[in-house]
Design a protein around this motif. Sequence first.
Motif, short mmCIF file in Angstrom:
data_model
loop_
_atom_site.label_atom_id
_atom_site.label_comp_id
_atom_site.label_asym_id
_atom_site.label_seq_id
_atom_site.Cartn_x
_atom_site.Cartn_y
_atom_site.Cartn_z
N GLU A 1 40.14 45.25 62.57
CA GLU A 1 41.48 44.69 62.74
C GLU A 1 41.87 44.75 64.22
N PRO A 2 42.23 43.59 64.80
CA PRO A 2 42.61 43.58 66.22
C PRO A 2 43.90 44.36 66.47
N VAL A 3 43.98 44.99 67.63
CA VAL A 3 45.17 45.73 68.03
C VAL A 3 46.29 44.77 68.41
N ASN A 4 45.92 43.63 69.02
CA ASN A 4 46.90 42.62 69.43
C ASN A 4 46.23 41.25 69.35
N ASP A 5 46.90 40.23 69.88
CA ASP A 5 46.34 38.88 69.81
C ASP A 5 45.54 38.50 71.05
N LEU B 1 40.24 30.83 64.56
CA LEU B 1 41.06 31.94 65.07
C LEU B 1 41.22 31.90 66.58
N SER B 2 40.27 31.30 67.28
CA SER B 2 40.31 31.29 68.75
C SER B 2 39.53 30.10 69.28
N ASP B 3 39.99 29.58 70.41
CA ASP B 3 39.27 28.49 71.07
C ASP B 3 38.26 29.03 72.08
N ASP B 4 38.23 30.35 72.27
CA ASP B 4 37.35 30.97 73.26
C ASP B 4 36.57 32.12 72.62
N LEU B 5 35.39 31.78 72.08
CA LEU B 5 34.50 32.80 71.54
C LEU B 5 33.32 32.94 72.47
N GLN B 6 32.93 34.18 72.70
CA GLN B 6 31.85 34.47 73.65
C GLN B 6 30.81 35.37 73.00
N ILE B 7 29.56 35.21 73.44
CA ILE B 7 28.48 36.08 73.00
C ILE B 7 28.32 37.14 74.08
N HIS B 8 28.43 38.40 73.69
CA HIS B 8 28.37 39.51 74.65
C HIS B 8 27.22 40.45 74.35
N GLU B 9 26.70 41.04 75.40
CA GLU B 9 25.75 42.14 75.25
C GLU B 9 26.29 43.31 76.05
N MET C 1 32.74 38.02 70.83
CA MET C 1 34.07 38.38 71.33
C MET C 1 35.01 37.18 71.17
N PHE C 2 36.15 37.42 70.53
CA PHE C 2 37.22 36.43 70.39
C PHE C 2 38.22 36.70 71.50
N MET C 3 38.53 35.72 72.30
CA MET C 3 39.52 35.86 73.36
C MET C 3 40.74 34.99 73.02
N GLY C 4 41.95 35.51 73.23
CA GLY C 4 43.16 34.74 73.00
C GLY C 4 43.30 34.29 71.55
N LEU C 5 43.55 35.23 70.63
CA LEU C 5 43.65 34.91 69.21
C LEU C 5 44.90 34.08 68.92
N LYS C 6 44.77 33.16 67.98
CA LYS C 6 45.91 32.32 67.57
C LYS C 6 46.85 33.10 66.65
N ASN C 7 46.33 34.12 65.98
CA ASN C 7 47.14 35.05 65.18
C ASN C 7 46.36 36.35 65.08
N THR C 8 46.98 37.37 64.51
CA THR C 8 46.32 38.68 64.40
C THR C 8 46.00 38.96 62.94
N PRO C 9 44.72 38.82 62.56
CA PRO C 9 44.36 39.07 61.17
C PRO C 9 44.53 40.55 60.79
N LYS C 10 44.86 40.76 59.53
CA LYS C 10 45.10 42.10 58.99
C LYS C 10 43.95 42.53 58.08
N VAL C 11 43.82 43.84 57.86
CA VAL C 11 42.80 44.40 56.98
C VAL C 11 42.86 43.70 55.62
N GLY C 12 41.70 43.32 55.12
CA GLY C 12 41.62 42.64 53.83
C GLY C 12 41.53 41.13 53.94
N GLU C 13 41.92 40.58 55.08
CA GLU C 13 41.81 39.13 55.28
C GLU C 13 40.40 38.77 55.67
#
Length: 167
Positions: A54-58, A84-92, A122-134
Motif C-alpha cells: 500500500e503506497p504511503v502517498n500518491d 494507475l500511473s503514466d510513468d512506470l519504470q523498471i528499477h534495479e 516503480m510507479f511515479m505520480g499515482l493518479k490515486n492511492t490504492p488501499k489494502v485489498g484492492e
Amino acid sequence: MNRRTTRTIAAALSLTAALAISGCSSDSGSGSGSGSKSGAAKPEMTVSGGYMPEPVNDKMAGAFMVIKNGSKTADKLVGVTSPLSDDLQIHETKDQKMQQVQAMDVPANGELNLERGGSHVMFMGLKNTPKVGEKVTVELRFEKADPVKVELDVKERTYNAKNSTAH
C-alpha cells in the motif's frame, strides 16, 4: 490384373493429391505463430506472486512479482503500463542504490524475480492511492513475447513475499 493396376494407380493419385493439398494448407498456417514445435517460437511468460505494498502517498509505489519464461528463447522485460500511473519504470538495486534501467533479462526456461531490496517496477505520480485489498492492473511488455496483463494485490506496507525475506 488390369483392375488391380487401375486401383493401385487411383490410390496413388489420391494419396498424391491429398499430400499436395495438406502441404499447401500447412504452409499457409505456418506464419501465424501457431507452430509450437518451432525452435523460434515466441517466449511464453507467466507471472506469479504479484503485489504492491500500500503506497504511503500518491507520489510513488513499487510492484513485485516473479516472471517465468517457459520457453527456450531468452527475452527482456522492456516496459510496463498501468492505468494507475503514466510513468512506470523498471528499477534495479545495486550497492543499495536504486537506478532505472531500460530492460531486464528474462532467461530462457528461467525467472526474473522482482522483489523488495532488488529489481522492481516503480510507479511515479499515482493518479490515486490504492488501499489494502484492492487490485492494480499492469501490462508487462517484452522484446519478443506478447504483452502480459497482471492484477497486483495491494498488501500491507510491511508485507514481504515468502521467498524475499533474505537480506
